[in-house]
Design a protein around this motif. Structure first.
Motif, PDB file in Angstrom:
ATOM      1  N   GLY A  37     -16.264  27.817 -45.611  1.00  0.00           N
ATOM      2  CA  GLY A  37     -15.494  28.998 -45.260  1.00  0.00           C
ATOM      3  C   GLY A  37     -14.369  28.741 -44.283  1.00  0.00           C
ATOM      4  N   ARG A  38     -13.877  27.511 -44.248  1.00  0.00           N
ATOM      5  CA  ARG A  38     -12.756  27.153 -43.371  1.00  0.00           C
ATOM      6  C   ARG A  38     -12.091  25.903 -43.927  1.00  0.00           C
ATOM      7  NH1 ARG A  38     -14.289  22.843 -40.267  1.00  0.00           N
ATOM      8  NH2 ARG A  38     -16.545  22.416 -40.210  1.00  0.00           N
ATOM      9  N   PRO A  39     -10.821  25.676 -43.568  1.00  0.00           N
ATOM     10  CA  PRO A  39     -10.132  24.485 -44.097  1.00  0.00           C
ATOM     11  C   PRO A  39     -10.746  23.183 -43.586  1.00  0.00           C
ATOM     12  CG  PRO A  39      -8.560  26.089 -43.220  1.00  0.00           C
ATOM     13  CD  PRO A  39      -9.923  26.531 -42.776  1.00  0.00           C
ATOM     14  N   ILE A  40     -11.112  22.307 -44.504  1.00  0.00           N
ATOM     15  CA  ILE A  40     -11.542  20.944 -44.161  1.00  0.00           C
ATOM     16  C   ILE A  40     -10.579  20.016 -44.890  1.00  0.00           C
ATOM     17  CG2 ILE A  40     -13.357  19.207 -44.379  1.00  0.00           C
ATOM     18  CD1 ILE A  40     -15.403  21.425 -44.109  1.00  0.00           C
ATOM     19  N   THR A  41      -9.709  19.359 -44.145  1.00  0.00           N
ATOM     20  CA  THR A  41      -8.623  18.580 -44.751  1.00  0.00           C
ATOM     21  C   THR A  41      -8.633  17.116 -44.336  1.00  0.00           C
ATOM     22  OG1 THR A  41      -7.117  19.244 -42.958  1.00  0.00           O
ATOM     23  CG2 THR A  41      -7.149  20.622 -44.929  1.00  0.00           C
TER      24      THR A  41
ATOM     25  N   GLN B 196       7.926  24.824 -43.142  1.00  0.00           N
ATOM     26  CA  GLN B 196       7.598  25.607 -44.324  1.00  0.00           C
ATOM     27  C   GLN B 196       8.854  26.212 -44.946  1.00  0.00           C
ATOM     28  OE1 GLN B 196       4.326  28.312 -43.838  1.00  0.00           O
ATOM     29  NE2 GLN B 196       4.716  29.384 -45.760  1.00  0.00           N
ATOM     30  N   LYS B 197       9.777  26.688 -44.124  1.00  0.00           N
ATOM     31  CA  LYS B 197      11.035  27.235 -44.638  1.00  0.00           C
ATOM     32  C   LYS B 197      11.809  26.171 -45.416  1.00  0.00           C
ATOM     33  CE  LYS B 197      11.691  30.637 -40.935  1.00  0.00           C
ATOM     34  NZ  LYS B 197      12.518  30.993 -39.747  1.00  0.00           N
ATOM     35  N   LEU B 198      11.811  24.942 -44.893  1.00  0.00           N
ATOM     36  CA  LEU B 198      12.538  23.864 -45.554  1.00  0.00           C
ATOM     37  C   LEU B 198      11.871  23.469 -46.870  1.00  0.00           C
ATOM     38  CD1 LEU B 198      13.325  21.625 -42.436  1.00  0.00           C
ATOM     39  CD2 LEU B 198      14.972  22.970 -43.757  1.00  0.00           C
ATOM     40  N   ILE B 199      10.546  23.371 -46.832  1.00  0.00           N
ATOM     41  CA  ILE B 199       9.843  22.883 -48.021  1.00  0.00           C
ATOM     42  C   ILE B 199       9.779  23.963 -49.104  1.00  0.00           C
ATOM     43  CG2 ILE B 199       7.412  23.492 -47.628  1.00  0.00           C
ATOM     44  CD1 ILE B 199       8.833  20.015 -48.548  1.00  0.00           C
TER      45      ILE B 199
ATOM     46  N   TYR C 221      -4.018  25.003 -48.906  1.00  0.00           N
ATOM     47  CA  TYR C 221      -4.059  24.942 -47.439  1.00  0.00           C
ATOM     48  C   TYR C 221      -2.709  24.415 -46.950  1.00  0.00           C
ATOM     49  CZ  TYR C 221      -8.997  25.682 -48.275  1.00  0.00           C
ATOM     50  OH  TYR C 221     -10.192  26.204 -48.690  1.00  0.00           O
ATOM     51  N   LEU C 222      -1.707  25.276 -47.120  1.00  0.00           N
ATOM     52  CA  LEU C 222      -0.319  24.881 -46.898  1.00  0.00           C
ATOM     53  C   LEU C 222      -0.044  24.470 -45.466  1.00  0.00           C
ATOM     54  CD1 LEU C 222       2.603  24.626 -47.873  1.00  0.00           C
ATOM     55  CD2 LEU C 222       2.880  27.077 -47.471  1.00  0.00           C
ATOM     56  N   ARG C 223      -0.383  25.322 -44.511  1.00  0.00           N
ATOM     57  CA  ARG C 223      -0.024  25.051 -43.113  1.00  0.00           C
ATOM     58  C   ARG C 223      -0.772  23.842 -42.556  1.00  0.00           C
ATOM     59  NH1 ARG C 223       3.088  28.920 -40.869  1.00  0.00           N
ATOM     60  NH2 ARG C 223       2.467  28.443 -38.722  1.00  0.00           N
ATOM     61  N   GLU C 224      -2.014  23.680 -42.963  1.00  0.00           N
ATOM     62  CA  GLU C 224      -2.787  22.528 -42.496  1.00  0.00           C
ATOM     63  C   GLU C 224      -2.157  21.222 -42.973  1.00  0.00           C
ATOM     64  OE1 GLU C 224      -5.318  26.067 -42.284  1.00  0.00           O
ATOM     65  OE2 GLU C 224      -4.090  25.189 -43.902  1.00  0.00           O
ATOM     66  N   ASN C 225      -1.621  21.237 -44.171  1.00  0.00           N
ATOM     67  CA  ASN C 225      -1.017  20.017 -44.708  1.00  0.00           C
ATOM     68  C   ASN C 225       0.385  19.780 -44.174  1.00  0.00           C
ATOM     69  OD1 ASN C 225      -2.725  18.527 -46.932  1.00  0.00           O
ATOM     70  ND2 ASN C 225      -3.206  20.708 -47.103  1.00  0.00           N
ATOM     71  N   LEU C 226       1.125  20.846 -43.898  1.00  0.00           N
ATOM     72  CA  LEU C 226       2.409  20.670 -43.220  1.00  0.00           C
ATOM     73  C   LEU C 226       2.180  20.082 -41.828  1.00  0.00           C
ATOM     74  CD1 LEU C 226       4.227  24.009 -44.173  1.00  0.00           C
ATOM     75  CD2 LEU C 226       4.665  21.727 -45.102  1.00  0.00           C
ATOM     76  N   SER C 227       1.117  20.518 -41.188  1.00  0.00           N
ATOM     77  CA  SER C 227       0.777  20.018 -39.851  1.00  0.00           C
ATOM     78  C   SER C 227       0.542  18.509 -39.859  1.00  0.00           C
ATOM     79  CB  SER C 227      -0.466  20.740 -39.327  1.00  0.00           C
ATOM     80  OG  SER C 227      -0.890  20.210 -38.097  1.00  0.00           O
ATOM     81  N   ARG C 228      -0.059  17.983 -40.934  1.00  0.00           N
ATOM     82  CA  ARG C 228      -0.320  16.543 -41.009  1.00  0.00           C
ATOM     83  C   ARG C 228       0.969  15.736 -40.941  1.00  0.00           C
ATOM     84  NH1 ARG C 228      -1.755  14.305 -45.230  1.00  0.00           N
ATOM     85  NH2 ARG C 228      -1.543  15.904 -46.841  1.00  0.00           N
ATOM     86  N   PHE C 229       1.968  16.165 -41.684  1.00  0.00           N
ATOM     87  CA  PHE C 229       3.233  15.431 -41.698  1.00  0.00           C
ATOM     88  C   PHE C 229       3.972  15.588 -40.361  1.00  0.00           C
ATOM     89  CE2 PHE C 229       2.162  15.615 -46.126  1.00  0.00           C
ATOM     90  CZ  PHE C 229       2.664  14.436 -46.645  1.00  0.00           C
ATOM     91  N   LEU C 230       3.824  16.744 -39.732  1.00  0.00           N
ATOM     92  CA  LEU C 230       4.439  16.937 -38.414  1.00  0.00           C
ATOM     93  C   LEU C 230       3.765  16.051 -37.368  1.00  0.00           C
ATOM     94  CD1 LEU C 230       4.893  20.787 -38.624  1.00  0.00           C
ATOM     95  CD2 LEU C 230       6.745  19.166 -38.139  1.00  0.00           C
ATOM     96  N   LYS C 231       2.446  15.951 -37.413  1.00  0.00           N
ATOM     97  CA  LYS C 231       1.737  15.077 -36.477  1.00  0.00           C
ATOM     98  C   LYS C 231       2.189  13.629 -36.645  1.00  0.00           C
ATOM     99  CE  LYS C 231      -2.572  17.737 -36.133  1.00  0.00           C
ATOM    100  NZ  LYS C 231      -4.017  17.762 -36.519  1.00  0.00           N
ATOM    101  N   ALA C 232       2.364  13.229 -37.907  1.00  0.00           N
ATOM    102  CA  ALA C 232       2.755  11.846 -38.193  1.00  0.00           C
ATOM    103  C   ALA C 232       4.153  11.529 -37.695  1.00  0.00           C
ATOM    104  CB  ALA C 232       2.670  11.579 -39.697  1.00  0.00           C
ATOM    105  N   ARG C 233       4.953  12.548 -37.458  1.00  0.00           N
ATOM    106  CA  ARG C 233       6.318  12.343 -36.956  1.00  0.00           C
ATOM    107  C   ARG C 233       6.513  13.025 -35.609  1.00  0.00           C
ATOM    108  NH1 ARG C 233       5.849   8.775 -39.681  1.00  0.00           N
ATOM    109  NH2 ARG C 233       7.085   8.070 -41.484  1.00  0.00           N
ATOM    110  N   ASP C 234       5.428  13.077 -34.834  1.00  0.00           N
ATOM    111  CA  ASP C 234       5.468  13.598 -33.452  1.00  0.00           C
ATOM    112  C   ASP C 234       6.116  14.972 -33.361  1.00  0.00           C
ATOM    113  OD1 ASP C 234       4.206  11.305 -32.347  1.00  0.00           O
ATOM    114  OD2 ASP C 234       6.106  10.230 -32.453  1.00  0.00           O
ATOM    115  N   TRP C 235       5.861  15.789 -34.359  1.00  0.00           N
ATOM    116  CA  TRP C 235       6.302  17.183 -34.390  1.00  0.00           C
ATOM    117  C   TRP C 235       7.817  17.333 -34.451  1.00  0.00           C
ATOM    118  CZ3 TRP C 235       2.810  20.810 -35.562  1.00  0.00           C
ATOM    119  CH2 TRP C 235       1.465  20.434 -35.417  1.00  0.00           C
ATOM    120  N   ASN C 236       8.480  16.302 -34.941  1.00  0.00           N
ATOM    121  CA  ASN C 236       9.913  16.378 -35.201  1.00  0.00           C
ATOM    122  C   ASN C 236      10.090  16.941 -36.619  1.00  0.00           C
ATOM    123  OD1 ASN C 236      12.554  15.488 -36.314  1.00  0.00           O
ATOM    124  ND2 ASN C 236      12.802  14.501 -34.322  1.00  0.00           N
TER     125      ASN C 236
END
Length: 334
Positions: free
Chosen positions: A147-151, A14-17, A35-50
Motif C-alpha cells: 500500500g505504498r511505493p516500493i521502488t 515533471q514539467k520538462l519530462i 510511481y512518477l514522482r518517486e522515479n523522477l526523484s531517483r534521477f534528481l538524487k543522481a545529479r545532486d538535485w540539479n
C-alpha cells in the motif's frame, strides 16, 4: 528563480519530462510504472538535485532504452536453456527474499563469479532482464501489497573467493555498473558487503575517497557472513544462503537453497516469465540462439579513474605479496 526544495525540483523535472512524446513517453511509462514522482526523484538524487542535469540524464536514459529496445527485453529468452544455466553458473546473482519493509533482497556472488561461459552480451542481457523484472514486476507487486511505493532494493555482496585474478573481469563489471549508474540510478537502497577478504579491504580503502558521499553512505561492510546484522532487517528465510553460516541460533534451521542456482524459484519464475512473453507475441518459430545486443555506454571520467585505481592497487598487492600467503585468504573485519 532557484529551486528551494526537493518537491519543487520534482515539479520542475515533471514539467520538462511531460513534453516528451512518442517512443520516449512510452518507454518512460515502463520506467515509472505509475510511481512518477518517486522515479523522477531517483534521477534528481543522481545529479545532486540539479534539474537541468537530471533532465539530460533522464532523456539519455530514455533514448538508450528506445535505441536498445529495452522494453522488449523481457520477451527475449536466453536459449537454449543450457546456455542460460551456464550464465547463471558464472554470473552469480539471485533474489533470496524481502526485507521486513518489503524491499527485494538481491544476492551477488562477487568473488566467485567467473563470467567465462558466455559472451559479454549474454551477461549484459541477463543483468538487464533482472533489472527490468525487478522494476516492472517485483516492485509494482510489492508496492500494491504494502500500500505504498516500493521502488528500491537491497543488495548483499558476497566477497568469498575474491582474488587478484578478478582484474580480468573489471571491464565487464564496469560495463554493467555503468549501465546501472546511467539508466537505473538510485535503485539500490543499501549495499551489504559480507565475507570480505583482505584484498577487498585494500581496494575499498583506495576507492572509497573517489566515490560520492551519497554512495559510500549506502555501503556497509559487515563482519564475517553478516548474519546477525542482516537479521535486524529481514527474517531468516530471506537471508542469502552464504549468510546463513556462523553465529548462534541456526542449528534448528534447514539448509538453505542456493539462490544463485538456475533451479532457485526466482530464476525459474523469471525464465518462465520471459519465455511466456516470447510465446504470447505470436512467434511462429522457436526462440533462436543469439544474444540481445545492447549499446554499451562509455564510463564517465570518475568511473575510468576508479577502474585505474583498482587495477593499480591490485597490481601493488600482487607485487607485495610475492611468494607469501595469498592475500585473498585473509579475512577482515569492518
Amino acid at each position: 528563480m532557484g529551486i528551494v526544495s526537493e518537491e519543487e525540483a520534482i515539479d520542475e523535472l515533471q514539467k520538462l519530462i511531460n513534453q516528451v512524446e512518442g517512443p520516449l513517453k512510452k518507454t518512460f511509462e515502463k520506467v515509472h510504472q505509475g510511481y512518477l514522482r518517486e522515479n523522477l526523484s531517483r534521477f534528481l538524487k543522481a545529479r545532486d538535485w540539479n534539474v537541468s542535469k537530471a533532465h539530460t540524464m533522464l532523456l539519455d536514459c530514455l533514448r538508450w532504452r528506445v535505441d536498445s529496445e529495452i522494453d522488449s527485453i523481457l520477451s527475449k529468452p536466453i536459449v537454449p536453456s543450457e546456455l542460460y544455466r551456464d550464465v547463471r553458473d558464472s554470473q552469480l546473482i539471485g533474489m533470496s527474499g524481502y526485507t521486513r519493509e518489503g524491499l527485494p533482497v538481491f544476492a551477488i556472488g562477487v568473488g566467485l563469479s567467473t563470467f567465462d561461459k558466455a559472451s559479454v552480451h549474454y551477461y549484459v542481457q541477463s543483468h538487464i532482464q533482472i533489472n527490468e523484472y525487478r522494476d516492472r514486476v517485483l516492485l509494482p507487486s510489492m508496492s500494491k501489497k504494502n500500500g505504498r511505493p516500493i521502488t528500491t532494493c537491497v543488495k548483499v555482496l558476497d566477497m568469498t573467493g575474491l582474488k587478484l585474478s578478478a582484474l580480468s573481469q573489471i571491464k565487464l563489471v564496469t560495463i554493467i555498473s555503468t549501465i546501472d549508474d546511467l539508466n537505473y540510478p538510485e535503485k539500490t537502497n543499501t549495499y551489504y558487503v559480507v565475507n570480505a577478504p583482505y584484498i577487498f579491504s585494500a581496494c575499498w580503502k583506495v576507492v572509497k575517497p573517489l566515490l560520492h558521499e551519497r554512495t559510500t553512505k549506502k555501503v556497509h561492510v559487515l563482519s564475517g557472513s553478516g548474519k546477525d546484522e542482516l537479521l535486524k532487517i529481514m527474517d531468516y528465510t530471506s537471508l542469502p544462503h552464504f549468510c546463513r553460516r556462523g553465529s548462534s541460533g541456526s542449528s534448528h534451521h534447514t539448509q538453505s537453497v542456493d539462490c544463485f542456482s538456475v533451479d532457485h524459484p526466482f530464476h525459474q519464475q523469471l525464465y518462465s516469465y520471459v519465455k511466456h512473453h516470447y510465446e504470447t507475441q505470436g512467434q511462429g518459430e522457436p526462440a533462436k540462439q543469439g544474444s540481445f545486443h545492447v549499446g554499451f555506454p562509455e564510463p564517465g571520467a570518475d568511473g575510468v579513474q576508479i577502474v585505474k585505481t583498482i587495477e593499480s592497487e591490485m597490481h601493488n598487492l600482487e607485487n607485495r605479496n610475492g611468494l607469501g600467503k595469498p592475500v585473498d585468504d585473509r579475512k577482515v573485519s569492518p
